[in-house]
Design a protein around this motif. Structure first.
Motif, PDB file in Angstrom:
ATOM      1  N   ALA A   1      -8.930 -32.347  -4.450  1.00 62.12           N
ATOM      2  CA  ALA A   1      -9.461 -33.714  -4.298  1.00 62.12           C
ATOM      3  C   ALA A   1     -10.761 -33.855  -5.078  1.00 62.12           C
ATOM      4  N   HIS A   2     -10.804 -34.842  -5.996  1.00 62.07           N
ATOM      5  CA  HIS A   2     -11.976 -35.080  -6.825  1.00 62.07           C
ATOM      6  C   HIS A   2     -12.403 -36.544  -6.715  1.00 62.07           C
ATOM      7  N   LEU A   3     -13.705 -36.772  -6.671  1.00 58.22           N
ATOM      8  CA  LEU A   3     -14.265 -38.121  -6.574  1.00 58.22           C
ATOM      9  C   LEU A   3     -15.145 -38.413  -7.777  1.00 58.22           C
ATOM     10  N   GLN A   4     -15.227 -39.692  -8.100  1.00 57.59           N
ATOM     11  CA  GLN A   4     -16.136 -40.160  -9.158  1.00 57.59           C
ATOM     12  C   GLN A   4     -16.568 -41.584  -8.825  1.00 57.59           C
ATOM     13  N   GLN A   5     -17.877 -41.831  -8.843  1.00 55.94           N
ATOM     14  CA  GLN A   5     -18.392 -43.165  -8.594  1.00 55.94           C
ATOM     15  C   GLN A   5     -18.103 -44.072  -9.779  1.00 55.94           C
ATOM     16  N   VAL A   6     -17.758 -45.306  -9.496  1.00 51.89           N
ATOM     17  CA  VAL A   6     -17.513 -46.284 -10.553  1.00 51.89           C
ATOM     18  C   VAL A   6     -18.837 -46.726 -11.154  1.00 51.89           C
TER      19      VAL A   6
ATOM     20  N   GLN B   1       3.168 -36.048  -5.092  1.00 53.60           N
ATOM     21  CA  GLN B   1       3.263 -36.072  -6.555  1.00 53.60           C
ATOM     22  C   GLN B   1       1.922 -36.197  -7.244  1.00 53.60           C
ATOM     23  N   GLY B   2       0.844 -36.397  -6.473  1.00 53.97           N
ATOM     24  CA  GLY B   2      -0.458 -36.645  -7.066  1.00 53.97           C
ATOM     25  C   GLY B   2      -0.698 -38.136  -7.186  1.00 53.97           C
TER      26      GLY B   2
ATOM     27  N   GLU C   1     -21.852 -53.085  -5.627  1.00 45.71           N
ATOM     28  CA  GLU C   1     -20.499 -52.553  -5.568  1.00 45.71           C
ATOM     29  C   GLU C   1     -20.538 -51.050  -5.312  1.00 45.71           C
ATOM     30  N   ASP C   2     -19.932 -50.639  -4.229  1.00 46.24           N
ATOM     31  CA  ASP C   2     -19.871 -49.234  -3.847  1.00 46.24           C
ATOM     32  C   ASP C   2     -18.429 -48.781  -3.983  1.00 46.24           C
ATOM     33  N   ALA C   3     -18.021 -48.496  -5.200  1.00 44.14           N
ATOM     34  CA  ALA C   3     -16.632 -48.153  -5.479  1.00 44.14           C
ATOM     35  C   ALA C   3     -16.522 -46.692  -5.905  1.00 44.14           C
ATOM     36  N   THR C   4     -15.400 -46.080  -5.539  1.00 42.59           N
ATOM     37  CA  THR C   4     -15.191 -44.667  -5.821  1.00 42.59           C
ATOM     38  C   THR C   4     -13.763 -44.446  -6.291  1.00 42.59           C
ATOM     39  N   TRP C   5     -13.633 -43.673  -7.361  1.00 43.85           N
ATOM     40  CA  TRP C   5     -12.322 -43.198  -7.789  1.00 43.85           C
ATOM     41  C   TRP C   5     -12.001 -41.930  -7.021  1.00 43.85           C
ATOM     42  N   ILE C   6     -10.752 -41.783  -6.614  1.00 44.27           N
ATOM     43  CA  ILE C   6     -10.284 -40.561  -5.953  1.00 44.27           C
ATOM     44  C   ILE C   6      -9.051 -40.070  -6.702  1.00 44.27           C
ATOM     45  N   ARG C   7      -9.101 -38.846  -7.157  1.00 41.99           N
ATOM     46  CA  ARG C   7      -7.952 -38.233  -7.829  1.00 41.99           C
ATOM     47  C   ARG C   7      -7.475 -37.064  -6.976  1.00 41.99           C
ATOM     48  N   LEU C   8      -6.223 -37.119  -6.537  1.00 39.26           N
ATOM     49  CA  LEU C   8      -5.645 -36.067  -5.717  1.00 39.26           C
ATOM     50  C   LEU C   8      -4.532 -35.373  -6.476  1.00 39.26           C
ATOM     51  N   GLN C   9      -4.588 -34.062  -6.503  1.00 37.63           N
ATOM     52  CA  GLN C   9      -3.558 -33.273  -7.164  1.00 37.63           C
ATOM     53  C   GLN C   9      -2.300 -33.215  -6.286  1.00 37.63           C
ATOM     54  N   PRO C  10      -1.141 -32.950  -6.867  1.00 34.76           N
ATOM     55  CA  PRO C  10       0.091 -32.860  -6.070  1.00 34.76           C
ATOM     56  C   PRO C  10      -0.049 -31.874  -4.911  1.00 34.76           C
TER      57      PRO C  10
ATOM     58  N   ALA D   1     -10.799 -50.618 -15.795  1.00 34.46           N
ATOM     59  CA  ALA D   1     -11.605 -49.676 -16.585  1.00 34.46           C
ATOM     60  C   ALA D   1     -11.279 -48.269 -16.100  1.00 34.46           C
ATOM     61  N   TRP D   2     -10.427 -47.562 -16.821  1.00 37.14           N
ATOM     62  CA  TRP D   2      -9.948 -46.248 -16.398  1.00 37.14           C
ATOM     63  C   TRP D   2     -11.111 -45.264 -16.305  1.00 37.14           C
ATOM     64  N   PRO D   3     -11.149 -44.393 -15.313  1.00 34.00           N
ATOM     65  CA  PRO D   3     -12.276 -43.463 -15.175  1.00 34.00           C
ATOM     66  C   PRO D   3     -12.296 -42.441 -16.303  1.00 34.00           C
ATOM     67  N   PRO D   4     -13.481 -42.035 -16.742  1.00 33.53           N
ATOM     68  CA  PRO D   4     -13.571 -41.005 -17.783  1.00 33.53           C
ATOM     69  C   PRO D   4     -13.109 -39.659 -17.255  1.00 33.53           C
ATOM     70  N   GLU D   5     -12.744 -38.776 -18.156  1.00 29.95           N
ATOM     71  CA  GLU D   5     -12.258 -37.456 -17.751  1.00 29.95           C
ATOM     72  C   GLU D   5     -13.380 -36.593 -17.187  1.00 29.95           C
ATOM     73  N   SER D   6     -14.609 -36.823 -17.613  1.00 33.36           N
ATOM     74  CA  SER D   6     -15.732 -36.036 -17.111  1.00 33.36           C
ATOM     75  C   SER D   6     -16.404 -36.781 -15.951  1.00 33.36           C
ATOM     76  N   GLY D   7     -17.222 -36.061 -15.194  1.00 36.03           N
ATOM     77  CA  GLY D   7     -17.991 -36.688 -14.127  1.00 36.03           C
ATOM     78  C   GLY D   7     -17.353 -36.616 -12.752  1.00 36.03           C
TER      79      GLY D   7
END
Length: 222
Positions: A141-146, A211-212, A153-162, A127-133
C-alpha cells in the motif's frame, strides 16, 4: 450525478425533487420500502431522507443503514432535537442534518456540498499521479498527496498492489473515494472502476484488492 429523495409527504417530495433537478438526476421514494428498492438498483451521491417515513422498518434509520452498507452518503431531514435525533440513530450518525423547518437555500447548499465532492474527485483524477513521491504505509500500500493549487483540498492517491489489504485510516472523517483503476473490495463487495464511494465518520473499513487498484480519496469540506 444522482440524488435520492425519500419523503412520504407527496407535495414536499415533489417540491424538493423539482428544486434539486437543477443540480442532479433525482429519484424519489414515498416510503421506506420504495427507497430501499431504489438503493438496490442505483448508486447515489447523496440520499436525502426524512427521519419519520411511512413503510416497514424504522423510517429514515432503515434507509441510513442500507445506504451505509453500500457506502453512500446520507442526510437526515428532521424536526427532532439533536439529542432525540442522536438517540434515534445511534450508534450510527448521519453525514449531514437538515433541520425542519428549512430554507430552500440551506437544502441546496447541503446537496451541492456532496455533489461537489464527487465533482472535485473527478477533476483531480484527470491529473495522473507521478511515479515518484509515493510513501509505503503498509505492505503493498502506497500513498501520495495530490499536488493541488487549492489549499483546502485534502486529497490522497492510494495505490494497492494485487492481493493487498489496507485499513483505511488516512482520512478519519468523512471522505469521498473514487476507484480510478482496477477494483477494490470493501466489506466483501467488489467495487470496480470507475466507482464512487463515500466513507462516513467512524467507518474505516478494511479494503482489499485482488488485481490491484488506483484510488483517489478526498475529505469532505466543513
Amino acid at each position: 450525478m444522482k440524488v435520492l429523495v425519500a419523503e412520504d409527504d407527496a407535495s414536499l417530495r415533489e417540491g424538493i425533487s423539482d428544486v434539486l433537478s437543477e443540480l442532479a438526476e433525482v429519484h424519489s421514494a414515498g416510503s421506506v420500502d420504495a427507497a430501499l428498492a431504489l438503493l438496490q438498483q442505483e448508486r447515489f451521491e447523496l440520499v436525502l431522507t426524512d427521519l419519520r417515513l411511512a413503510g416497514t422498518g424504522k423510517g429514515g434509520r432503515s434507509i441510513l443503514e442500507a445506504a451505509r452498507r453500500r457506502l453512500q452518503a446520507v442526510a437526515i431531514v428532521s424536526a427532532a432535537t439533536p439529542e432525540d435525533l442522536q438517540r434515534a440513530l445511534e450508534p450510527l450518525e448521519a453525514d449531514a442534518i437538515l433541520a425542519k423547518p428549512f430554507q430552500l437555500e440551506d437544502m441546496i447548499a447541503l446537496v451541492e456540498r456532496f455533489l461537489a465532492l464527487r465533482g472535485d474527485l473527478e477533476r483531480l483524477s484527470k491529473a495522473w499521479p507521478p511515479e515518484s513521491g509515493w510513501t509505503e504505509v503498509a505492505a503493498g500500500a502506497h500513498l501520495q498527496q495530490v499536488q493541488s493549487p487549492e489549499p483546502e483540498e485534502d486529497a490522497t492517491w492510494i495505490r494497492l498492489q494485487p492481493g493487498t489489504s489496507y485499513a483505511w485510516t488516512h482520512h478519519s472523517g468523512r471522505a469521498g473515494v473514487l476507484v480510478v483503476e482496477g477494483a477494490l473490495e470493501v466489506e466483501g463487495e467488489r467495487q470496480p472502476a470507475p466507482r464512487y464511494l463515500f466513507l462516513s465518520r467512524g467507518q474505516p473499513p478494511t479494503m482489499r484488492t485482488e488485481q490491484g487498484c488506483l484510488v483517489l480519496s478526498l475529505a469532505l469540506r466543513g
